[in-house]
Every structure is written in C-alpha cells, then in structure tokens.
Write an enzyme that holds these catalytic residues in place. Structure first.
Site, PDB file in Angstrom:
ATOM      1  N   TRP A 101       0.833  -1.214   0.000  1.00 47.56           N
ATOM      2  CA  TRP A 101       0.000   0.000   0.000  1.00 47.56           C
ATOM      3  C   TRP A 101       0.861   1.254   0.000  1.00 47.56           C
ATOM      4  O   TRP A 101       0.529   2.238  -0.660  1.00 47.56           O
ATOM      5  CB  TRP A 101      -0.955  -0.029   1.193  1.00 47.56           C
ATOM      6  CG  TRP A 101      -1.886  -1.196   1.139  1.00 47.56           C
ATOM      7  CD1 TRP A 101      -1.964  -2.227   2.026  1.00 47.56           C
ATOM      8  CD2 TRP A 101      -2.855  -1.482   0.120  1.00 47.56           C
ATOM      9  NE1 TRP A 101      -2.923  -3.118   1.620  1.00 47.56           N
ATOM     10  CE2 TRP A 101      -3.482  -2.699   0.463  1.00 47.56           C
ATOM     11  CE3 TRP A 101      -3.257  -0.826  -1.048  1.00 47.56           C
ATOM     12  CZ2 TRP A 101      -4.486  -3.275  -0.318  1.00 47.56           C
ATOM     13  CZ3 TRP A 101      -4.252  -1.399  -1.828  1.00 47.56           C
ATOM     14  CH2 TRP A 101      -4.854  -2.602  -1.459  1.00 47.56           C
ATOM     15  N   ASP A 168      -1.355   6.352   6.913  1.00 47.56           N
ATOM     16  CA  ASP A 168      -2.367   5.394   6.469  1.00 47.56           C
ATOM     17  C   ASP A 168      -2.556   4.397   7.614  1.00 47.56           C
ATOM     18  O   ASP A 168      -1.687   3.571   7.882  1.00 47.56           O
ATOM     19  CB  ASP A 168      -1.891   4.686   5.195  1.00 47.56           C
ATOM     20  CG  ASP A 168      -2.881   3.628   4.700  1.00 47.56           C
ATOM     21  OD1 ASP A 168      -3.885   3.386   5.382  1.00 47.56           O
ATOM     22  OD2 ASP A 168      -2.627   3.060   3.619  1.00 47.56           O
ATOM     23  N   LYS A 193     -11.507  -2.498   7.338  1.00 52.79           N
ATOM     24  CA  LYS A 193     -10.618  -3.375   8.096  1.00 52.79           C
ATOM     25  C   LYS A 193     -11.025  -3.372   9.571  1.00 52.79           C
ATOM     26  O   LYS A 193     -11.385  -4.391  10.110  1.00 52.79           O
ATOM     27  CB  LYS A 193      -9.156  -2.929   7.954  1.00 52.79           C
ATOM     28  CG  LYS A 193      -8.691  -2.694   6.502  1.00 52.79           C
ATOM     29  CD  LYS A 193      -8.318  -3.945   5.778  1.00 52.79           C
ATOM     30  CE  LYS A 193      -8.033  -3.843   4.288  1.00 52.79           C
ATOM     31  NZ  LYS A 193      -7.352  -2.712   3.751  1.00 52.79           N
TER      32      LYS A 193
HETATM   33  C1  LIG Z   1      -6.746  -2.180   2.424  1.00 50.53           C
HETATM   34  C2  LIG Z   1      -5.753  -1.115   2.538  1.00 50.53           C
HETATM   35  C3  LIG Z   1      -5.682  -0.047   1.618  1.00 50.53           C
HETATM   36  C4  LIG Z   1      -6.578   0.036   0.406  1.00 50.53           C
HETATM   37  O1  LIG Z   1      -7.888   0.291   0.780  1.00 50.53           O
HETATM   38  P1  LIG Z   1      -9.037   0.452  -0.313  1.00 50.53           P
HETATM   39  O2  LIG Z   1     -10.177   0.887   0.543  1.00 50.53           O
HETATM   40  O3  LIG Z   1      -9.239  -0.888  -0.943  1.00 50.53           O
HETATM   41  O4  LIG Z   1      -8.634   1.473  -1.286  1.00 50.53           O
HETATM   42  C5  LIG Z   1      -4.739   0.932   1.834  1.00 50.53           C
HETATM   43  N1  LIG Z   1      -3.887   0.883   2.873  1.00 50.53           N
HETATM   44  C6  LIG Z   1      -3.917  -0.126   3.761  1.00 50.53           C
HETATM   45  C7  LIG Z   1      -2.946  -0.132   4.896  1.00 50.53           C
HETATM   46  C8  LIG Z   1      -4.839  -1.154   3.621  1.00 50.53           C
HETATM   47  O5  LIG Z   1      -4.869  -2.154   4.500  1.00 50.53           O
END
Ligand SMILES: *Cc1c(COP(=O)(O)O)cnc(C)c1O
Length: 356
Positions: A101, A168, A193
């Site tokens: 990511w 993030d 998540k």
């Molecule tokens: C799942 C995830 C993403 C991507 O998320 P989307 O909602 O599918 O765009 C980005 N960063 C992390 C750390 C993730 O676990």
C-alpha cells in the site's frame, strides 16, 4: 459450527453491529423506513453523520485544529488526494516504503510533486520496517503506513520528526490509543478493516495544512469542500457511514486501552504458537510483528494447503495469505474474540500432532 472470520478486509465486525445494521436496513430507528431509502439530509441521517464524526473526535482526542471527514473511494483514493491537497508541485514529500500500500501511495504522489523514498524494505519483500532513516526537514509531509496489512508488519514506534506525519492507518486505527496527536497532519483509514463496512474512508486532517499548493482542485477532490459541508457536499455512502457509526459506538464502549490490551493478548498467543509449533514459522522480523495481521508459513510446503482445508473444515476461514505472498495470514482485528484465536491455536496443535 461457529465460524471464526480471519479475512483481512472486508473483515470481521462485532455481532451486535451486524444485527443493528441489518435492522436499520429494514426499519431505521422505528421510522417504518429503511436507512437506505431516506434522504441523507433528513434529521435522522444528519444525526448519524454528526455523531460518527463526534465519536472519532472523542476516540482520537482531536483538538479543534483537526477536521473529521467521511469520504468515498477507499484509502486508495487518498493516495492521490493527499498529495493533490498537500504537496505543491515543486516541493518534496517523504515516504517510508513498508509494503504494497505504501508503494501504491508513492506512485500516486509522484504525479503531483517530488517524492523522496527515505527508506524501503522492498528488496526483502517488506519483511521488516526500515529504521534509521532521515526525513528532510523541509518535506511537505512524511507518509507512513502504520500497519502493513499484506505482509504483517506494524510500526510500534512513530518517529519524532519536524514535518507533519501523514499516516495510512487503514488496518490498525482504533486498535490502540493514539499518542502524539500533534505530530500528525493527516490520518486516514478505509473503513472495511477495523471500523466498518467497505464504502467509506475516514480522513482526519489538520486544517492549517490546506490551501497551500496554489493548485486548482476539483470540488470533490478538495478536502476544503468536504470540511465546509461536513462530509455532506454530495450524497455520502449512508450505509457505510452508519456501520462505521455503530462500530465507533462499540469501540467507545470497549475503550481503546482495553482493546489494545486484548489485541496484545490475542497476538501474543498466536505468535507464541507459531514459534513453538514445528510445522509453522513467522514470516517477518520479530520486533515488527503486527498485532492485526499475523503472517506465517508452513515449514513443510507440501502441507500448506492441507492446513487451510483443515482449518476451514473446523470453522476458521480467511487464513490464506495475500495472493502475491502465499502462506497464511490471520487477521485478528478488534472484533476478533480471544476465543477465535484460541480455536486457531488448538487447530495448529492438532495439525502438528497429526503430521509431525
Ligand atoms: C486495504 C488497505 C488499503 C486500500 O484500501 P481500499 O479501501 O481498498 O482502497 C490501503 N492501505 C492499507 C494499509 C490497507 O490495509
């Protein structure tokens, strides 16, 4: 048979949240209407949005310098919106490349300005978090991924630096109390998540960082628009925001300290078994192990899929590792009960007795 859900995302939610969400789809707050068929401008939905934002403020102990937004497009859209809103074209943004990511985020940022990758663990397939790097003091921001969902590493110490941190936190937000709020410029997280259903992304932004790029930004991509309209500039993803609201209420009831303790307990139990069991071994540096996504492999590759089948037959689902990585990944977010991890550990022990 009770199913224990180890999927990485969309992922496990508290059972009470699922029940309340299901009820609201049929009859929201006893109104005789579905949550999905009322105006987002109705008092009933406005209350949901405002209380969800308020719960985030309370849980992260935000000061008035920060604004809370619920946006669409997933965390992946934020990979672009962050540099779009924060990075002047002749300035530099610093990035720590700790996983898939982070790498995606770097690609997007390069479209808007200069990018400096201060350290990367790409050449060891992201099996650790790089330490000892320098962040240029004049960087517009320093982007980190606090938990690497794919590879199973987590930052246990957030560096002290002089530029704002953009984090993030998609896969570990609300898994522990937030410390050093003032070092953050932006915190963002896709909901699916650890805080709800797919369809909305939480963005917490420090307002003084905005409107400095000299760039024209289309309304929907401009954080300022969403700040001014309290995340109601256009139709918000009402269902996803509602599920986030319910989950935030559940998180507030549990308390972040308590959740953090449980997350430590669950992950220690599982890592202990991985280290003890002769058929399994961990896949990342011990000091960087994630409390949310526990990755491991089989020491006898011919048994790799055998264990997945055995686990599934006994109620443990979603353990297959990320498609590019293989092995196993047990995602044990806030809503995973200790009993679920105990069940998995017991299956690992039975598997060892059978094959070792
Ligand atoms: C799942 C995830 C993403 C991507 O998320 P989307 O909602 O599918 O765009 C980005 N960063 C992390 C750390 C993730 O676990």
């Amino acid at each position: 048979m009770k199913k224990w859900n180890f999927f990485s995302g969309p992922a496990i939610l508290p059972a009470t949240v699922l029940q309340q969400a299901a009820t609201a789809v049929i009859d929201f707050n006893g109104m005789g209407l579905s949550l999905l068929e009322i105006s987002h401008r109705s008092k009933a939905f406005e209350t949901v949005m405002n209380e969800a934002r308020q719960l985030v403020r309370q849980l992260l102990q935000l000061t008035d310098d920060y604004e809370v937004l619920f946006l669409t497009g997933g965390a992946s859209t934020q990979f672009a919106l962050i540099p779009y809103n924060l990075l002047p074209h002749n300035a530099t943004a610093a990035y720590l490349e700790t996983g898939q990511w982070a790498s995606n985020a770097i690609k997007e940022a390069a479209l808007f300005g200069k990018v400096q990758v201060v350290a990367s663990s790409a050449d060891t397939l992201y099996n650790h978090i790089p330490k000892n790097y320098n962040v240029p003091a004049d960087a517009a921001y320093f982007h980190i991924t606090t938990n690497n969902t794919v590879f199973g590493t987590q930052m246990h110490d957030i560096p002290t630096i002089s530029c704002p941190i953009v984090a993030d936190m998609s896969s570990d937000i609300f898994s522990r109390p937030l410390t050093n709020l003032s070092s953050y410029g932006v915190i963002y997280a896709g909901a699916q998540k650890n805080m709800g259903a797919a369809g909305t992304t939480l963005v917490v932004v420090r307002k003084d960082l905005l409107n400095k790029t000299g760039r024209q930004i289309p309304s929907m991509f401009n954080y300022q628009t969403h700040i001014e309209h309290h995340s109601m500039f256009n139709t918000p993803p009402v269902f996803a925001v509602y599920v986030a609201y319910l989950t935030l209420q559940w998180i507030a009831e549990q308390g972040l300290e308590n959740l953090a303790q449980k997350n430590t307990q669950k992950s220690q139990l599982l890592y202990h078994e991985i280290d003890r069991n002769t058929l399994f071994k961990g896949s990342v540096a011990i000091e960087d192990r994630s409390q949310m996504n526990v990755t491991f492999v089989c020491t006898r590759p011919e048994l790799e899929s055998e264990f997945l089948t055995f686990a599934e037959q006994n109620g443990c689902v979603g353990l297959k590792g990320y498609r590019k990585v293989g092995g196993y990944r047990a995602s044990i977010y806030n809503a995973m009960e200790l009993e679920g991890v105990q069940t998995l550990v017991q299956l690992m022990q039975e598997f060892e007795q059978r094959w070792a």
